[in-house]
Every structure is written in C-alpha cells, then in structure tokens.
Scaffold this motif. Structure first.
Motif, short mmCIF file in Angstrom:
data_model
loop_
_atom_site.label_atom_id
_atom_site.label_comp_id
_atom_site.label_asym_id
_atom_site.label_seq_id
_atom_site.Cartn_x
_atom_site.Cartn_y
_atom_site.Cartn_z
N UNK A 78 -24.37 5.42 -44.91
CA UNK A 78 -23.68 5.22 -43.63
C UNK A 78 -22.72 6.36 -43.32
N UNK A 79 -22.06 6.90 -44.34
CA UNK A 79 -21.16 8.03 -44.12
C UNK A 79 -21.96 9.26 -43.68
N UNK A 80 -23.09 9.50 -44.33
CA UNK A 80 -23.94 10.64 -43.96
C UNK A 80 -24.47 10.47 -42.54
N UNK A 81 -24.92 9.27 -42.19
CA UNK A 81 -25.40 9.03 -40.83
C UNK A 81 -24.28 9.20 -39.80
N UNK A 82 -23.05 8.85 -40.16
CA UNK A 82 -21.93 9.05 -39.24
C UNK A 82 -21.70 10.54 -39.01
N UNK A 83 -21.77 11.35 -40.07
CA UNK A 83 -21.61 12.80 -39.90
C UNK A 83 -22.73 13.37 -39.02
N UNK A 85 -24.39 11.77 -36.69
CA UNK A 85 -24.13 11.32 -35.31
C UNK A 85 -23.05 12.18 -34.66
N UNK A 86 -21.98 12.46 -35.41
CA UNK A 86 -20.91 13.30 -34.86
C UNK A 86 -21.42 14.69 -34.53
N UNK A 87 -22.25 15.26 -35.40
CA UNK A 87 -22.78 16.61 -35.15
C UNK A 87 -23.67 16.62 -33.92
N UNK A 88 -24.53 15.62 -33.78
CA UNK A 88 -25.43 15.57 -32.62
C UNK A 88 -24.64 15.40 -31.34
N UNK A 89 -23.64 14.53 -31.33
CA UNK A 89 -22.83 14.34 -30.14
C UNK A 89 -22.08 15.62 -29.79
N UNK A 90 -21.53 16.30 -30.80
CA UNK A 90 -20.84 17.57 -30.55
C UNK A 90 -21.80 18.60 -29.96
N UNK A 91 -23.01 18.69 -30.52
CA UNK A 91 -23.98 19.68 -30.07
C UNK A 91 -24.40 19.41 -28.63
N UNK A 92 -24.68 18.14 -28.32
CA UNK A 92 -25.09 17.79 -26.96
C UNK A 92 -23.96 18.05 -25.98
N UNK A 93 -22.75 17.65 -26.33
CA UNK A 93 -21.62 17.85 -25.43
C UNK A 93 -21.31 19.34 -25.26
N UNK A 94 -21.53 20.16 -26.28
CA UNK A 94 -21.32 21.59 -26.14
C UNK A 94 -22.27 22.15 -25.10
#
Length: 169
Positions: A78-83, A85-94
């Motif tokens: 779950x911790x790895x999946x959270x990281x 998710x955060x990376x994908x959201x950051x990349x899309x928002x960038x």
C-alpha cells in the motif's frame, strides 16, 4: 460535595434519593446478571469458545507469524502504491500546467503579433466587433432561456420571430 450548589447538595443528601439510587443499582445488577446467564453465556460465549477451540486445534489455522508477514506485505504494498499514485498525479498535473502556460503565453504572443501587424486602432475596432458579437449572442441565449422558445422570443406570428414584426438576426 462542598463545591456543589446548595440546592443540589440537599437533593443528593436526601434519604429518598439515596434509597432510589441504591434500589436502582441493585435491580440493574440483578437484571444484568440474569441477562448474562440466560442470553450471553449460552448463545454467545459457549458457541464462540467451541469454535475457537476446534479452529485453534486444527492444522488449517495459520500461525501468528504468517498473519504478521501477510499484514506487513500488505502495508508495504500500500505504501508503494501510494508513492506511485503521487508520482502519476504529479506527472499529469505538471503536463496540465505546462499546456495551460503554453496556451496562455501563446495567445499573448499571437495577440501581440496581431496588434503589431494591423495597428492599435484597427485592433480596437476588431475587439469591439468581437465584444458586440459575444454580447449579442449572450443576450439572445438569455432571452431563449427566459422565454423557453425559439431564437428571438416566442417565434409565433405576434412575437419577434421570423413571422412577426421584429428581426430575428
């Protein structure tokens, strides 16, 4: 009891209140012990204890270490999946921010080039025409919303539609 107000002290020291409190306590204790012996013990505790005794005695029950390892693996995943998710959201928002900035600054540059090519006076006239078109479009849309009909109002013979006295454009 010195910190309580005088009327409350008299109520709490009253013999009737003391009697009712002790009677209620004894009756509550009696009813709860009866409930325990008639309901909780035969219908909840006894079946649960038999279930646990038969389950814990068999070899199909996993041991505590297996359950802890399974919980640890679940937590780490779950911790790895959270990281991720955060990376994908950051990349899309960038990329979204980048595209919005390119569109904004591109429109500023295109507008500047247009004003440079046609001159300030002609650019203001064109801006006035575009503004007038947009305001007319919005007014026509608002009229349609208010009257709930076709463009120009009611659209009937007496209205402002094509068959009436007004113009529809």
């Amino acid at each position: 009891m010195d910190h309580l107000p005088e009327p409350l002290q008299t109520i709490l020291t009253n013999a009737t209140y003391t009697y009712l409190r002790s009677t209620a306590h004894s009756q509550l204790t009696t009813h709860l012990s009866t409930f325990r012996t008639t309901v909780v013990d035969p219908y909840i505790l006894t079946p649960l204890s038999h279930l646990l005794a038969t389950t814990l005695g068999s070899s199909t029950m996993p041991d505590l270490m297996s359950a802890l390892v399974l919980g640890g693996v679940l937590l780490v995943s779950l911790v790895i999946l959270d990281y991720i998710r955060r990376f994908v959201v950051w990349w899309v928002m960038w990329w979204v921010r980048f595209i919005v900035r390119v569109v904004f600054w591109g429109s500023v540059v295109v507008l500047g080039v247009y004003v440079w090519n046609v001159g300030g006076e002609q650019a203001f006239k064109d801006a006035g025409r575009v503004w007038g078109f947009l305001m007319g479009f919005l007014q026509e849309g608002w009229a349609m919303i208010e009257q709930g009909g076709a463009p120009g109002g009611g659209g009937g013979a007496g209205g402002k539609g094509m068959g009436g006295s007004g113009q529809w454009w």
